[in-house]
Design a protein around this motif. Sequence first.
Motif, PDB file in Angstrom:
ATOM      1  N   ALA A 120      -5.153  -4.212   5.424  1.00 19.96           N
ATOM      2  CA  ALA A 120      -5.257  -4.986   4.269  1.00 19.96           C
ATOM      3  C   ALA A 120      -4.855  -6.487   4.972  1.00 19.96           C
ATOM      4  O   ALA A 120      -5.665  -7.173   4.585  1.00 19.96           O
ATOM      5  N   TYR A 182     -13.646  -4.340  -6.067  1.00 21.45           N
ATOM      6  CA  TYR A 182     -12.481  -3.400  -5.524  1.00 21.45           C
ATOM      7  C   TYR A 182     -12.703  -1.934  -6.212  1.00 21.45           C
ATOM      8  O   TYR A 182     -12.704  -0.753  -5.452  1.00 21.45           O
ATOM      9  N   LEU A 502      -6.306   3.056  -9.347  1.00 17.03           N
ATOM     10  CA  LEU A 502      -5.626   1.734  -9.184  1.00 17.03           C
ATOM     11  C   LEU A 502      -3.966   1.734  -9.143  1.00 17.03           C
ATOM     12  O   LEU A 502      -3.391   0.785  -8.476  1.00 17.03           O
ATOM     13  N   ASN A 505      -1.718   1.254  -5.830  1.00 17.68           N
ATOM     14  CA  ASN A 505      -1.467   0.144  -5.337  1.00 17.68           C
ATOM     15  C   ASN A 505      -0.007  -0.120  -5.839  1.00 17.68           C
ATOM     16  O   ASN A 505       0.548  -1.328  -5.183  1.00 17.68           O
ATOM     17  N   ILE A 506       0.451   0.315  -6.834  1.00 15.63           N
ATOM     18  CA  ILE A 506       1.433  -0.387  -7.572  1.00 15.63           C
ATOM     19  C   ILE A 506       2.581   0.585  -7.562  1.00 15.63           C
ATOM     20  O   ILE A 506       3.576   0.549  -8.416  1.00 15.63           O
ATOM     21  N   ILE A 625      -4.791  -5.944  -6.879  1.00 18.56           N
ATOM     22  CA  ILE A 625      -5.744  -5.573  -6.093  1.00 18.56           C
ATOM     23  C   ILE A 625      -6.027  -6.651  -5.053  1.00 18.56           C
ATOM     24  O   ILE A 625      -5.728  -7.665  -5.224  1.00 18.56           O
ATOM     25  N   PRO A 626      -6.539  -6.222  -3.783  1.00 16.02           N
ATOM     26  CA  PRO A 626      -6.964  -7.367  -2.886  1.00 16.02           C
ATOM     27  C   PRO A 626      -8.208  -7.817  -3.281  1.00 16.02           C
ATOM     28  O   PRO A 626      -8.955  -7.363  -3.896  1.00 16.02           O
ATOM     29  N   HIS A 630      -1.704  -7.046  -2.692  1.00 15.16           N
ATOM     30  CA  HIS A 630      -1.611  -5.703  -1.918  1.00 15.16           C
ATOM     31  C   HIS A 630      -0.008  -5.409  -1.414  1.00 15.16           C
ATOM     32  O   HIS A 630       0.555  -6.214  -1.051  1.00 15.16           O
ATOM     33  N   PRO A 631       0.306  -4.070  -1.697  1.00 12.93           N
ATOM     34  CA  PRO A 631       1.759  -3.533  -1.431  1.00 12.93           C
ATOM     35  C   PRO A 631       2.223  -3.783   0.224  1.00 12.93           C
ATOM     36  O   PRO A 631       3.332  -4.208   0.505  1.00 12.93           O
ATOM     37  N   THR A 632       1.196  -3.896   1.084  1.00 14.65           N
ATOM     38  CA  THR A 632       1.487  -4.244   2.479  1.00 14.65           C
ATOM     39  C   THR A 632       1.401  -5.564   2.774  1.00 14.65           C
ATOM     40  O   THR A 632       1.832  -5.865   4.054  1.00 14.65           O
ATOM     41  N   ASN A 638       1.701 -12.465  -1.661  1.00 16.64           N
ATOM     42  CA  ASN A 638       1.477 -11.836  -3.146  1.00 16.64           C
ATOM     43  C   ASN A 638       2.140 -12.853  -4.084  1.00 16.64           C
ATOM     44  O   ASN A 638       1.391 -13.027  -5.169  1.00 16.64           O
TER      45      ASN A 638
END
Length: 787
Positions: A120, A182, A502, A505-506, A625-626, A630-632, A638
């Motif tokens: 990502a 996405y 979805l 992602n969270i 969403i990207p 994104h969590p990374t 973010n």
Amino acid sequence: MLKMVNAAEETQKGNQMLRMSETPKGPQLKLSTQDPAEAQQQIEPELPKSTLPRESDLEEQRAAERTKPGWIKCRCSLWALVLAFCLCVVLPGMVFYLHHSLRGGNWKQEVLASPCNSSACQRASVHLSMSADPFTHPCDYFLFSCGPDGSSTKAQGHQREKSRRDVKEKRTLDRKTELLQYLREILESDDSLASSAVQKAKAFYRTCLDTKSLDNAGEEPFLALIHKLGGWFVSGQWNQTDFNSTLSVLMRDYATFPFFNAYVDKDPTDTSGETTKRYIQIDQPDLLIPIEWISEKEKSQVIRETLHPFLASCSRYLALLGSPPDSSSSKISVGAFVSLSSELAVAMAPLSHRKAKGQLSQRLTIKELQSIAPAVDWLGCLQAAFHSPPLTEDERVLLHNLPYVVQMSHIIGNWISGHELSPSGPLHTFMLLNLLHTLLPALDSRFSETANNFSVVLGHVGVRQGVLDSKPQSEGFTAAPRWKRCVLETERGFDGVLAHLLGINIAGGEAEELVENILSSFKSQLYKLKWHNQKTLQFVMRKGQSVTPKIGTTKEKSSEAELDLLYSEVSVSLDSFFSNYLQLLSLLQKRRSKLLHDDWISADILSVTPSLLGNELSVPMGIFIPPLFHPTYPRAMNYGVLGFLLAKDLLHVLLPDIYSQSVTVRDVGQCVWSHYRSVTNNESQAPPLPTAQQQEVWLQFSALQIALEAYQKSLKKQPADTSISGFSTTRLFFVAFSQVNCDADLYHHLMPLEPSFLVTAICAKSHLCPTTLQCPKTTRRYSSHGC
């Protein structure tokens, strides 16, 4: 040697006497305006008399100073030079350290931040490289202002490179499109280990994309369905089925409501949010023929300019189903369809008119409804559509246009009694053409092209497709790319599955932390505003403090096992999208039935803006969403993108009337606008911004401040952050934010300048930014004071 030792001892004694003699000098300087005698009296009590130097001692000290060797004097001078040099080196370093510490960042962290190497982040790096960095291209990144249509228009006096403009136009997408993109990636991904429900959703999507199979099947699937429903007058093979029986089947199995809309929802007049009871709602339908409201006559009518193309499209549909346009059956059927549609249109009214007349949410029992609109078997039709548990005549329903329902029943009765040879032939044709309209997404390209051509004609005559407050199901279907249509159709039936995907992602908590920090910074921002009165401040503060955020809904967080059970009865064909679509319609109606008696909540995953219900702030999962989140990602990215968008939405939802409540809005909005005009060399006399635009400028400026403050709070809790493209912390925050540009939302037309210019407005306070932003091309340097 002995003399040198004695001399050293004498020197040490003299230095001691000198320090003793200098002790009272500090107070003497402070009291220099006093009488010397009074000053001496005030000083003497502070030191014992034994410590005061005698005159003979002072003489000896002066003699020792005169006889001090030269190398001792040089050593003192050398130490003085060393001390001065150290101060020159250390002091600037301390100032630099304190400067960066006050900025809220960590200088060593910015230098030593580790790169983010996730897939990502690699895609995000490419995304960032497609536009200018505000700190390396300060003359380019803000020179386009937002236009009323959300597109970028060139600011006066500047020229951006064409290539960069082209890249930006390709890159700028609204949040809804980003979400659909996405979801497309999810549905097109190959995952053989996915759960059964996920596999079914992906298979449904793939069959929707298979237009070749649809074209090969042609009209046969729909003709077979007509035969199952008893045939029709056009084909000459019709079993003359009962009107109410056919209507019940269409409502139950195919989610089609030709004469009225029926759905389940809460009472719109109950705003307390304390009750969960839901009612069957009866509303006017989405007629296929375009109509308009004549306010002078307070009635609707068919738009005459669209009558001829509408007749042509109906004839085309019948021709595709095997009835030539010049045949008598085709002409009769089309004429009856248009005539019946026109009669129903007269009784319809826009929402505003019905609200003004008190025609919304009128409660009646099914028995009362049957007595005033007898042509429809209300208990039978509603029981078919909402069959669990059985309904009774005493069940209450809500009507949103009772006059229309009464008139509709009268029209249906006249058409039944007025056609002795085929009592409900025109009504049957009317229902089947509405069913055809419902099934357009699952028919071959000839049907969709016919619908699209009619939409084009409506656009040419300046008429929007649809009726009054609602839109036909096919609007937007034929004009959109096939993949987008298929994503939307898949979401209708498999929304729970997509919500589950979805939610991955969270799952790590990064989204919850971001929302909590943004809300916390929003609350602290309220104290910085200048309010008109204390009462307003207290009201807003109570409102802000009571808000509790919630991401998604309970139903959206179903496990894979629960989803597999929910979709266990769905059997997806790998080569027939038509049959899959029929299952989808049946599934949708079963869900509507379930809403009547269960607390089941549909997953609204296509929402991209927060909403407020009572004190609960519902934050949709579709925003995490990207490339927005994104969590990374590094937290700087973010917060710089989604943090800003979330703060902006939060301000719109919680402070809709802020301009009338705080003078800060006007002052800041006009200040930012003045700076923008100065930087873009556009300082000609012009009226101040309208109220709505001043509020939007302040709102987005404040949203950026809120996002930055939230990110700084996050850094204090967790100092470590990763890097993308060599950027980190504050600089990456601003670089990521500059990608937002003219974000397509409900308020983009109110923003007179491109949001990325707000980086310049924030960086007017240089301690917040890595470097100051100055464009050499501007005639004036940007003001060093912030708004």
